[in-house]
Design an enzyme around this catalytic site. Structure first.
Site, PDB file in Angstrom:
ATOM      1  N   HIS A   1       0.841  -1.192   0.000  1.00 44.75           N
ATOM      2  CA  HIS A   1       0.000   0.000   0.000  1.00 44.75           C
ATOM      3  C   HIS A   1       0.877   1.243   0.000  1.00 44.75           C
ATOM      4  O   HIS A   1       2.013   1.223   0.481  1.00 44.75           O
ATOM      5  CB  HIS A   1      -0.915   0.027   1.232  1.00 44.75           C
TER       6      HIS A   1
ATOM      7  N   GLU B   1      -9.054   3.100  -3.021  1.00 42.42           N
ATOM      8  CA  GLU B   1      -9.075   4.176  -4.016  1.00 42.42           C
ATOM      9  C   GLU B   1      -8.238   5.377  -3.591  1.00 42.42           C
ATOM     10  O   GLU B   1      -7.592   6.029  -4.427  1.00 42.42           O
ATOM     11  CB  GLU B   1     -10.518   4.603  -4.291  1.00 42.42           C
TER      12      GLU B   1
END
Length: 309
Positions: free
Chosen positions: A38, A110
């Site tokens: 991430h 997102e």
């Protein structure tokens, strides 16, 4: 039952902290060190010091560890083109002496895409792209030496690729697919994966998801037993209730909630719950460690849980 250590560095951890956990993982006798992929802290809070790139990190760990397996849970298919990703994974596999595994998913967060200028297509397109990436990555690795690989898809095309470099592991590094979709996820796992992961799911739900992958394997004539099954669970272990509470609160959780939905408690409690997952067919458990400065936690798990599962 394999036990693997799994961390979330985007929550505020440096490479040095990850190296410390990886070395503790190796010294403790665990099977592997895995990290998330991430680019943004999840859940708010101080974003410092910022993200670290998963495959850059694993390249460093490849030469600073000697035994543990290394991988991602999961790399997002939106982050990289399939050809460069195949090259990166193959290179880190060679650097590690054949200890790498590729966890690959469709992507879901997102906000991190918006924060770092990464396109975020609709869900259906993300799954389409994931399928094409799996086809290309496995095809590049499998292409015989001296021959070229080609592919024509909706989103990606490959023309006369030499399919190099080859990974150290042959025929290829293991591929892990996770997720909860009722149709496409189990079909992708049955077709491409060596392991299916049901992250953060209670025993009954993990059993249902495992059954979906078994049925998907049977539909294409694959032996369901050839697909490993795993879970990932947030873990906080303590020698007594006070230590359990301290570790749970240090990562911003509550003891009753984490006892129910993760692995929280004494070593005996963790062993009992891990056994419940083993009884439904789990081959390994990823212990999600959120406090990466608490290396005594990893030592406790190594001494009091690992030998008994």
């Amino acid at each position: 039952m394999d036990l693997r250590i799994f961390v979330e560095p985007q929550q505020g951890n440096t490479y040095a902290q990850q190296l410390g956990v990886a070395r503790a993982t190796e010294e403790g006798g665990f099977d592997a060190f895995f990290r998330s992929d991430h680019f943004l802290r999840i859940g708010g809070g101080d974003p410092g010091p910022g993200p670290t790139d998963s495959w850059v990190t694993l390249a460093g760990l490849a030469v600073q560890t000697s035994r543990i397996r290394l991988g991602t849970m999961l790399t997002s298919a939106t982050f990289r083109y399939p050809g460069p990703l195949a090259i990166s994974v193959a290179q880190v596999d060679e650097m590690s002496g054949g200890r790498v595994e590729l966890g690959l998913g469709a992507g879901w967060f997102e906000a991190e895409h918006k924060a770092y200028a990464i396109p975020f297509p609709p869900l259906g397109e993300r799954f389409d792209r994931l399928g094409e990436q799996l086809e290309i990555i496995t095809g590049l690795w499998a292409a015989p030496a001296g021959e070229t690989f080609g592919y024509e898809g909706r989103y990606y095309s490959v023309t006369d690729s030499p399919g190099l470099p080859k990974p150290a592991q042959r025929p290829r590094p293991p591929i892990i697919i996770g997720g909860f979709g009722p149709v496409r996820t189990p079909r992708l796992a049955a077709r491409y994966a060596d392991e299916y992961n049901a992250a953060f799911q209670p025993v009954a739900e993990a059993a249902r998801l495992f059954d979906q992958t078994r049925k998907a394997c049977e539909e294409i004539g694959r032996d369901p037993g050839s697909l490993k099954r795993s879970v990932a669970l947030t873990t906080c272990c303590g020698r007594d209730e006070a230590e359990v509470t301290r570790r749970v609160e240090a990562v911003g959780r509550q003891v009753p909630e984490l006892r129910e939905g993760g692995l929280a408690g004494t070593p005996a409690e963790l062993i009992e719950k891990i056994d419940a997952y083993a009884r439904i067919g789990a081959d390994r458990v990823y212990l999600q460690i959120l406090d990466m400065d608490d290396l005594d936690h990893i030592a406790l798990l190594a001494a009091e849980v690992l030998p008994h599962v």
